[in-house]
Write a protein that holds these residues in place. Structure first.
Motif, PDB file in Angstrom:
ATOM      1  N   LYS A 468       0.837  -1.211   0.000  1.00 45.11           N
ATOM      2  CA  LYS A 468       0.000   0.000   0.000  1.00 45.11           C
ATOM      3  C   LYS A 468       0.866   1.252   0.000  1.00 45.11           C
ATOM      4  O   LYS A 468       0.539   2.242  -0.663  1.00 45.11           O
ATOM      5  CB  LYS A 468      -0.927  -0.020   1.215  1.00 45.11           C
ATOM      6  CG  LYS A 468      -2.029  -1.067   1.131  1.00 45.11           C
ATOM      7  CD  LYS A 468      -2.962  -0.994   2.335  1.00 45.11           C
ATOM      8  CE  LYS A 468      -4.084  -2.015   2.223  1.00 45.11           C
ATOM      9  NZ  LYS A 468      -5.014  -1.951   3.385  1.00 45.11           N
ATOM     10  N   VAL A 473      -2.709  -0.766  -5.592  1.00 45.17           N
ATOM     11  CA  VAL A 473      -4.130  -0.829  -5.273  1.00 45.17           C
ATOM     12  C   VAL A 473      -4.515  -2.300  -5.130  1.00 45.17           C
ATOM     13  O   VAL A 473      -4.444  -3.071  -6.088  1.00 45.17           O
ATOM     14  CB  VAL A 473      -4.972  -0.150  -6.363  1.00 45.17           C
ATOM     15  CG1 VAL A 473      -6.457  -0.227  -6.012  1.00 45.17           C
ATOM     16  CG2 VAL A 473      -4.547   1.309  -6.532  1.00 45.17           C
ATOM     17  N   LYS A 475      -7.474  -3.595  -4.305  1.00 50.08           N
ATOM     18  CA  LYS A 475      -8.891  -3.913  -4.453  1.00 50.08           C
ATOM     19  C   LYS A 475      -9.101  -5.159  -5.303  1.00 50.08           C
ATOM     20  O   LYS A 475      -9.943  -6.010  -4.994  1.00 50.08           O
ATOM     21  CB  LYS A 475      -9.621  -2.721  -5.072  1.00 50.08           C
ATOM     22  CG  LYS A 475     -11.117  -2.926  -5.231  1.00 50.08           C
ATOM     23  CD  LYS A 475     -11.779  -1.686  -5.804  1.00 50.08           C
ATOM     24  CE  LYS A 475     -13.277  -1.897  -5.967  1.00 50.08           C
ATOM     25  NZ  LYS A 475     -13.945  -0.704  -6.540  1.00 50.08           N
ATOM     26  N   ARG A 476      -8.343  -5.289  -6.387  1.00 52.23           N
ATOM     27  CA  ARG A 476      -8.429  -6.482  -7.232  1.00 52.23           C
ATOM     28  C   ARG A 476      -7.257  -7.426  -7.018  1.00 52.23           C
ATOM     29  O   ARG A 476      -7.406  -8.644  -7.079  1.00 52.23           O
ATOM     30  CB  ARG A 476      -8.510  -6.075  -8.704  1.00 52.23           C
ATOM     31  CG  ARG A 476      -9.859  -5.543  -9.132  1.00 52.23           C
ATOM     32  CD  ARG A 476      -9.817  -5.011 -10.551  1.00 52.23           C
ATOM     33  NE  ARG A 476      -9.024  -3.779 -10.632  1.00 52.23           N
ATOM     34  CZ  ARG A 476      -8.720  -3.161 -11.767  1.00 52.23           C
ATOM     35  NH1 ARG A 476      -9.111  -3.683 -12.919  1.00 52.23           N
ATOM     36  NH2 ARG A 476      -8.019  -2.049 -11.763  1.00 52.23           N
ATOM     37  N   GLN A 478      -5.650  -8.309  -4.420  1.00 51.59           N
ATOM     38  CA  GLN A 478      -5.627  -9.115  -3.195  1.00 51.59           C
ATOM     39  C   GLN A 478      -6.061 -10.561  -3.411  1.00 51.59           C
ATOM     40  O   GLN A 478      -5.658 -11.444  -2.651  1.00 51.59           O
ATOM     41  CB  GLN A 478      -6.538  -8.479  -2.144  1.00 51.59           C
ATOM     42  CG  GLN A 478      -7.987  -8.374  -2.577  1.00 51.59           C
ATOM     43  CD  GLN A 478      -8.867  -7.769  -1.492  1.00 51.59           C
ATOM     44  OE1 GLN A 478      -8.835  -8.215  -0.365  1.00 51.59           O
ATOM     45  NE2 GLN A 478      -9.629  -6.744  -1.855  1.00 51.59           N
ATOM     46  N   GLN A 501     -16.906 -10.951  -5.963  1.00 56.04           N
ATOM     47  CA  GLN A 501     -16.208  -9.853  -5.295  1.00 56.04           C
ATOM     48  C   GLN A 501     -15.818  -8.753  -6.293  1.00 56.04           C
ATOM     49  O   GLN A 501     -15.976  -7.567  -6.012  1.00 56.04           O
ATOM     50  CB  GLN A 501     -14.949 -10.368  -4.586  1.00 56.04           C
ATOM     51  CG  GLN A 501     -15.152 -11.571  -3.671  1.00 56.04           C
ATOM     52  CD  GLN A 501     -16.330 -11.396  -2.740  1.00 56.04           C
ATOM     53  OE1 GLN A 501     -16.444 -10.380  -2.063  1.00 56.04           O
ATOM     54  NE2 GLN A 501     -17.217 -12.374  -2.707  1.00 56.04           N
ATOM     55  N   CYS A 504     -18.848  -6.869  -7.411  1.00 52.77           N
ATOM     56  CA  CYS A 504     -19.596  -6.281  -6.299  1.00 52.77           C
ATOM     57  C   CYS A 504     -21.020  -6.812  -6.213  1.00 52.77           C
ATOM     58  O   CYS A 504     -21.946  -6.098  -5.819  1.00 52.77           O
ATOM     59  CB  CYS A 504     -19.622  -4.755  -6.411  1.00 52.77           C
ATOM     60  SG  CYS A 504     -18.004  -4.001  -6.260  1.00 52.77           S
ATOM     61  N   THR A 510     -17.968  -8.732   0.787  1.00 57.07           N
ATOM     62  CA  THR A 510     -16.815  -7.858   0.601  1.00 57.07           C
ATOM     63  C   THR A 510     -16.573  -7.001   1.834  1.00 57.07           C
ATOM     64  O   THR A 510     -15.445  -6.837   2.295  1.00 57.07           O
ATOM     65  CB  THR A 510     -17.035  -6.964  -0.628  1.00 57.07           C
ATOM     66  OG1 THR A 510     -17.298  -7.784  -1.764  1.00 57.07           O
ATOM     67  CG2 THR A 510     -15.811  -6.111  -0.908  1.00 57.07           C
ATOM     68  N   ASP A 514     -13.207  -6.867   4.407  1.00 53.94           N
ATOM     69  CA  ASP A 514     -12.436  -5.658   4.652  1.00 53.94           C
ATOM     70  C   ASP A 514     -12.584  -5.145   6.082  1.00 53.94           C
ATOM     71  O   ASP A 514     -11.715  -4.436   6.590  1.00 53.94           O
ATOM     72  CB  ASP A 514     -12.853  -4.558   3.666  1.00 53.94           C
ATOM     73  CG  ASP A 514     -12.442  -4.885   2.241  1.00 53.94           C
ATOM     74  OD1 ASP A 514     -11.495  -5.683   2.089  1.00 53.94           O
ATOM     75  OD2 ASP A 514     -13.055  -4.360   1.298  1.00 53.94           O
TER      76      ASP A 514
END
Length: 546
Positions: A468, A473, A475-476, A478, A501, A504, A510, A514
């Motif tokens: 990070k 990023v 978001k995808r 991971q 995921q 969405c 999701t 998180d």
């Protein structure tokens, strides 16, 4: 059709700038010509049409047609011959005046000049040549110029425009021969490919003459990609000629084209195609330019015996920003796999800088076209641009992203995510040991992120907080990577789960990943699963019996 000769310059500009908005084959220049005392403008890392240059600047372009008159009757075109429209044409002096005045007011930093076909292709290119010649010599304009080459024009005039323009482009129009014959019967792919090949030869000759490599420069990161399409140019030579690896693609250049029977001779061999380059005027002899025998006696500007030669032609570069092309999508039944294979072949065979896609906007009513109420396929255009980016910068091939069994892109997922979900056996990838090429295959990791990871892990062990800090990023990414053998969350490597995921569709799951729940809201009516104390417990407490 209504030809008007009484329009003011402002009225002409309104008509011809509006008619040019459907041409999208423009991008950052890639040229490097600095300003000069007594001249106007420069072209240092400049971009056009509200694109961003390499130094972060957003730069605009005067984008106009020389004329909206046209001898062709292409069914998809707004300016086709049969449409009842007001027709007008700029004079060369008007184009120069507009460009210079807009530049002085800081509205633009360059010119994009295209045109309908007036009288014939050669005559149209003569008008364009005169406009650019005056702009470069009389008005000393050194800004960016992108010129369209009209298929069918004399190769001599195309060559001379190449010494005046920074970038040239020839529109492919439609991806296959059959589609072009159906919607533009006056055009042929053979005529379209001739100027593309001629410009490629001219760029190659000039680059070799100044000690550069024959191929145009690409992203510096491509040198770390051993399987890039630009390093495998000869492997798919048959795709654009109509015989793909799968044997199902009927490409735009069927047999009989200039590249179908035998391979084109090398521009270094001195044995190039006479139909394209035999009479091309080179920089060394452009001062003594004379009319070719086939055009001798022509009253036009360019082919007069006293036509002005280019000043200091020996020092002028030939199309330094390379060439591009454009294809219309959605007007004909080709699938995404066919479009992507044609795109890849254009990069490999003609060393194009960019291939642009234009979502078809219904403008004319015709039985062979989508109805007028059909929405432009903007999402499909977006997916093709994403795939084009993967071809040029990420080491992907058309055959990796699509195949005859799955010929179209996923409307919910970008091409890279879709590819990763179909190849989950390759994931997760370990950040500490993965190669640069493998890191680029991870959804969410771009060129900069992959490069930063490779540099940072030389001196440090990377974990997710460190990623990070590097600007990665997650978001995808991971779902597809591990740090020291551990994933960010305990995520099952299952296509359905990861798809939910990424799209969405399961936002509750999701959120729980998180934000793991570590507390519970108290309630007056909830015993929190505690047992009720026995009656004697309070008595023991009061008496001190613990």
């Amino acid at each position: 059709m209504y030809l008007s000769s009484s329009l003011t310059l402002e009225e002409k500009l309104k008509i011809l700038s509006d008619a040019a908005k459907y041409d999208v084959a423009c991008t950052s220049s890639g040229s490097d010509r600095r300003g000069e005392k007594g001249s106007l403008g420069n072209s240092v890392a400049a971009g056009i049409c509200h694109s961003f240059a390499s130094d972060g600047r957003c730069i605009s372009l005067l984008k106009i047609l020389l004329s909206n008159e046209c001898i062709y009757d292409c069914k998809y075109c707004l300016n086709r011959r049969s449409n009842d429209k007001i027709r007008t044409t700029f004079t060369p002096d008007e184009i120069c005046s507009l460009t210079v005045e807009f530049y002085k007011r800081n509205y633009i930093e360059g010119l994009f000049l295209s045109s309908g076909v007036v009288k014939n292709p050669t005559y149209t290119m003569e008008l364009m040549y005169r406009s650019l010649y005056l702009l470069r010599t009389k008005y000393h304009f050194r800004g960016y110029i992108h010129a369209k080459a009209v298929p069918g024009a004399a190769p001599e005039i195309i060559e001379q425009i190449g010494y005046l323009a920074d970038r040239m482009s020839v529109n492919m129009e439609l991806p296959t021969r059959e589609s072009l014959q159906a919607l533009a019967p006056g055009k042929s792919h053979e005529n379209i490919l001739k100027p593309i090949k001629q410009i490629q030869h001219g760029i190659t000759d000039y680059r070799l003459s100044i000690g550069k490599s024959a191929q145009m420069e690409r992203s510096s990161a491509n040198r770390y990609l051993p399987n890039s399409i630009f390093k495998a140019k000869k492997e798919t030579q048959d795709t654009i000629t109509g015989t793909s690896r799968s044997g199902t693609l009927n490409g735009p250049l069927a047999s009989g084209g200039p590249h179908s029977a035998t391979p084109a001779p090398s521009p270094l061999s001195g044995n190039t195609e006479t139909t394209v380059t035999s009479s091309v005027i080179r920089p060394s002899d452009s001062r003594n330019m004379t009319a070719p025998s086939s055009f001798a006696g022509s009253p036009s500007f360019y082919f007069r015996q006293d036509a002005p030669a280019l000043p200091a032609a020996q020092s002028r570069s030939f199309v330094p920003a390379g060439q591009s092309t454009q294809m219309i999508i959605g007007a004909t039944p080709e699938n995404d796999y066919q479009l992507l294979q044609v795109t890849q072949s254009l990069y490999q065979q003609f060393d194009l800088k960019r291939v642009f896609f234009s979502a078809y906007v219904p403008l004319n009513e015709d039985s062979s076209l989508p109805s007028l109420d059909t929405a432009p396929p903007l999402l499909r255009e977006h997916r093709l641009y994403q795939a084009d980016w993967l071809l040029r910068f990420y080491g992907f091939h058309a055959e990796d992203l699509l195949d005859p069994g799955r010929p179209n892109f996923n409307i919910l997922l970008d091409p890279k995510c879709d590819w990763a979900l179909r190849h989950l056996e390759l994931f997760p990838i370990e950040i500490q040991t993965a190669s640069y090429e493998d890191l680029l295959k991870v959804p969410g990791l771009g060129n900069k992120s992959a490069y930063r990871i490779v540099q940072a892990r030389r001196t440090n062990r990377l974990d997710f907080p460190a990623l990070k800090k590097l600007g990665v990023v997650l978001k995808r990414a991971q779902y597809f990577i591990t740090c020291s053998g551990k994933m960010l969350y305990r995520t099952p490597i299952e296509e359905d789960f990861i798809t939910r995921q990424l799209t969405c569709t399961d936002q509750k799951t999701t959120w729980s990943l998180d934000h793991p729940q570590t507390y519970r809201q108290l309630s007056l009516f909830d015993d929190l699963n505690l047992t009720t104390p026995a009656p004697e417990d309070p008595l023991k407490t009061l008496s001190g019996q613990l």
